[in-house]
Design a protein around this motif. Sequence first.
Motif, PDB file in Angstrom:
ATOM      1  N   GLU A 359       0.906  -1.380   0.098  1.00  0.00           N
ATOM      2  CA  GLU A 359       0.027   0.051   0.133  1.00  0.00           C
ATOM      3  C   GLU A 359       0.856   1.462  -0.096  1.00  0.00           C
ATOM      4  OE1 GLU A 359      -3.534   2.294   2.653  1.00  0.00           O
ATOM      5  OE2 GLU A 359      -3.376   0.060   2.606  1.00  0.00           O
ATOM      6  N   ARG A 363       0.368   4.610  -2.554  1.00  0.00           N
ATOM      7  CA  ARG A 363      -0.137   5.701  -2.202  1.00  0.00           C
ATOM      8  C   ARG A 363       1.035   6.859  -2.295  1.00  0.00           C
ATOM      9  NH1 ARG A 363      -4.486   6.272   1.139  1.00  0.00           N
ATOM     10  NH2 ARG A 363      -5.272   4.705   2.144  1.00  0.00           N
ATOM     11  N   ARG A 376      -5.275   4.523  -7.460  1.00  0.00           N
ATOM     12  CA  ARG A 376      -6.874   4.567  -6.722  1.00  0.00           C
ATOM     13  C   ARG A 376      -7.495   3.301  -7.094  1.00  0.00           C
ATOM     14  NH1 ARG A 376      -4.879   9.740  -7.823  1.00  0.00           N
ATOM     15  NH2 ARG A 376      -6.130  11.239  -6.568  1.00  0.00           N
ATOM     16  N   THR A 380      -8.599   1.204  -3.918  1.00  0.00           N
ATOM     17  CA  THR A 380     -10.224   1.134  -3.567  1.00  0.00           C
ATOM     18  C   THR A 380     -10.640  -0.445  -3.683  1.00  0.00           C
ATOM     19  OG1 THR A 380     -10.683   3.199  -4.782  1.00  0.00           O
ATOM     20  CG2 THR A 380     -12.355   1.866  -4.497  1.00  0.00           C
ATOM     21  N   ALA A 385      -8.773   3.097   3.120  1.00  0.00           N
ATOM     22  CA  ALA A 385      -9.225   4.349   3.891  1.00  0.00           C
ATOM     23  C   ALA A 385      -8.683   5.543   3.027  1.00  0.00           C
ATOM     24  CB  ALA A 385      -9.307   4.569   5.244  1.00  0.00           C
ATOM     25  N   ASP A 386      -9.259   6.739   3.126  1.00  0.00           N
ATOM     26  CA  ASP A 386      -8.905   8.063   2.418  1.00  0.00           C
ATOM     27  C   ASP A 386      -8.270   8.137   1.166  1.00  0.00           C
ATOM     28  OD1 ASP A 386      -9.750   8.878   5.384  1.00  0.00           O
ATOM     29  OD2 ASP A 386      -7.705   8.353   6.052  1.00  0.00           O
ATOM     30  N   VAL A 387      -8.856   7.359   0.305  1.00  0.00           N
ATOM     31  CA  VAL A 387      -8.467   7.518  -0.988  1.00  0.00           C
ATOM     32  C   VAL A 387      -9.103   8.780  -1.777  1.00  0.00           C
ATOM     33  CG1 VAL A 387      -8.413   6.021  -3.282  1.00  0.00           C
ATOM     34  CG2 VAL A 387      -8.329   4.881  -1.111  1.00  0.00           C
ATOM     35  N   PRO A 388      -8.211   9.446  -2.225  1.00  0.00           N
ATOM     36  CA  PRO A 388      -8.887  10.777  -2.914  1.00  0.00           C
ATOM     37  C   PRO A 388      -9.433  10.367  -4.300  1.00  0.00           C
ATOM     38  CG  PRO A 388      -6.378  10.807  -3.175  1.00  0.00           C
ATOM     39  CD  PRO A 388      -6.857   9.646  -2.189  1.00  0.00           C
TER      40      PRO A 388
END
Length: 475
Positions: A359, A363, A376, A380, A385-388
């Motif tokens: 991960e 990121r 992304r 996903t 969590a917190d994937v723009p």
Amino acid sequence: MSDSSPLPPARLHPEAELARDALSTPLLSRAARLARWASPDTRVDAGGGLAEEQLPAAAELLGLTGDDAAAWASEAWRVAVDTGLVEIVDENEGTVAAGEELALLTGGAPQDVLGVWQTALEAVLADASVPDLDDLVDAMDEGGEIDLSSLDWDPDAEADFLDGVLGNLYLLTVNDEGPGDRTVPLPALAASMIVPNDMGEPTNDVLEQVSDAMMRLDDQFRLLEPVGLVEYQPVDEALMADADDEPAAPVDDTDVSRYGMVRLTPLGLYGLRARLLEAGFTAPAVGDLADKGADALLDGTSTFPPGAAQAETEQWLDRREPLAAAHELLAASRGGDAGAPLRRLRCQQALSLVGTEAEPALRAVLDDPELGGLARVWLTERGAADVPPPSEAMIFWLTVDTVAAQLAAEGNSEELTGLVEGLAQQHSGFFAAAWRVDHPATADVLEAMGRLHPDKKIAKEARKAAFKARSQQGG
């Protein structure tokens, strides 16, 4: 088969397993037994063949019976000599001794054993291209010389024909996305060498040539089975009986297996690949890229069938830590060259086999214009969590990149046609926005969409968008 373009990768069994297979083949195991049986009293003729008076004892040692027992014993002895399991000590006296290669069968590495087997294979292949003994005797003149012209036999052409047949069998095997054990009907294999690709209904002359080739191949595969190259179900003897003869039992004319069935063994696959490499072909094997960098993996698997690409990638990943592998794969997938979209697709497929330990690498590229969309999707799918959310520009760029990769991997496939239809249906105004995408392949992708979409109106929109994209790129 061209020697310039790479062949599909072969999925080879481990060498230790193949060496065991080689040792258990009837011909090599018989040759080894005769080499151990040979003594100072063993005598050979001027050609190195086992003296005729010793053939019965050799056949008995090998447990061979029947009319062909002596012939099979003689063949095993000749292979023992050809492979170096037996050495001729004195040609004049006809004495022999155990050869240096004999020790390799018990004390050598798997590669050593396979080297001995490969030599045996070459000897049998040479024999398989020679007319049978009866034909040779008929062609012999009073001086004992063989008149090749009376045989209608060209040694080079015969060897080339058999090499071509084995090459086609190799291709059928490595192209198989299953376990690689495809069994091929003999008529299909013969036809692959005789019938032109552009011929519709074969003529009677062509069919007769195929039939003759089948009979020749039937004899050859019977010879090649004992060395372990193939598993072979011979042509039904009833098919070769005279038309006036009554069949011994009812026969099923629709049963294709009666016409001969052949399968390349794992050992045979190994042996034919070695011969192709020796002949200058690019014949990869799954696992060749396991020790190379991610750039070699992504480029090398670009032409692989899906199953082989995954198998190669799994072996590559098995030798690396997940996080380090992800960083390396992402770095290697960057670029604006023509091969870059397919590299990114292979990268995405490789990353799908990596766990959540990777991960941080994904990121780290969220803001990368080439890799952000890919990252992304990966995050996903794993519920991170917190994937723009991606921008619209990134979505369109990733779409173009994906279609470009599919075009490179599959061409105009049904799957790609379905993807094109889905994109046009799901995104109203897709083409009005897509031509603006700053991707090197935008115009090519839009042209392909115009070519593939079945709706003429939508296809026209795609072609117009492609023209705008090319104008924008200055092309």
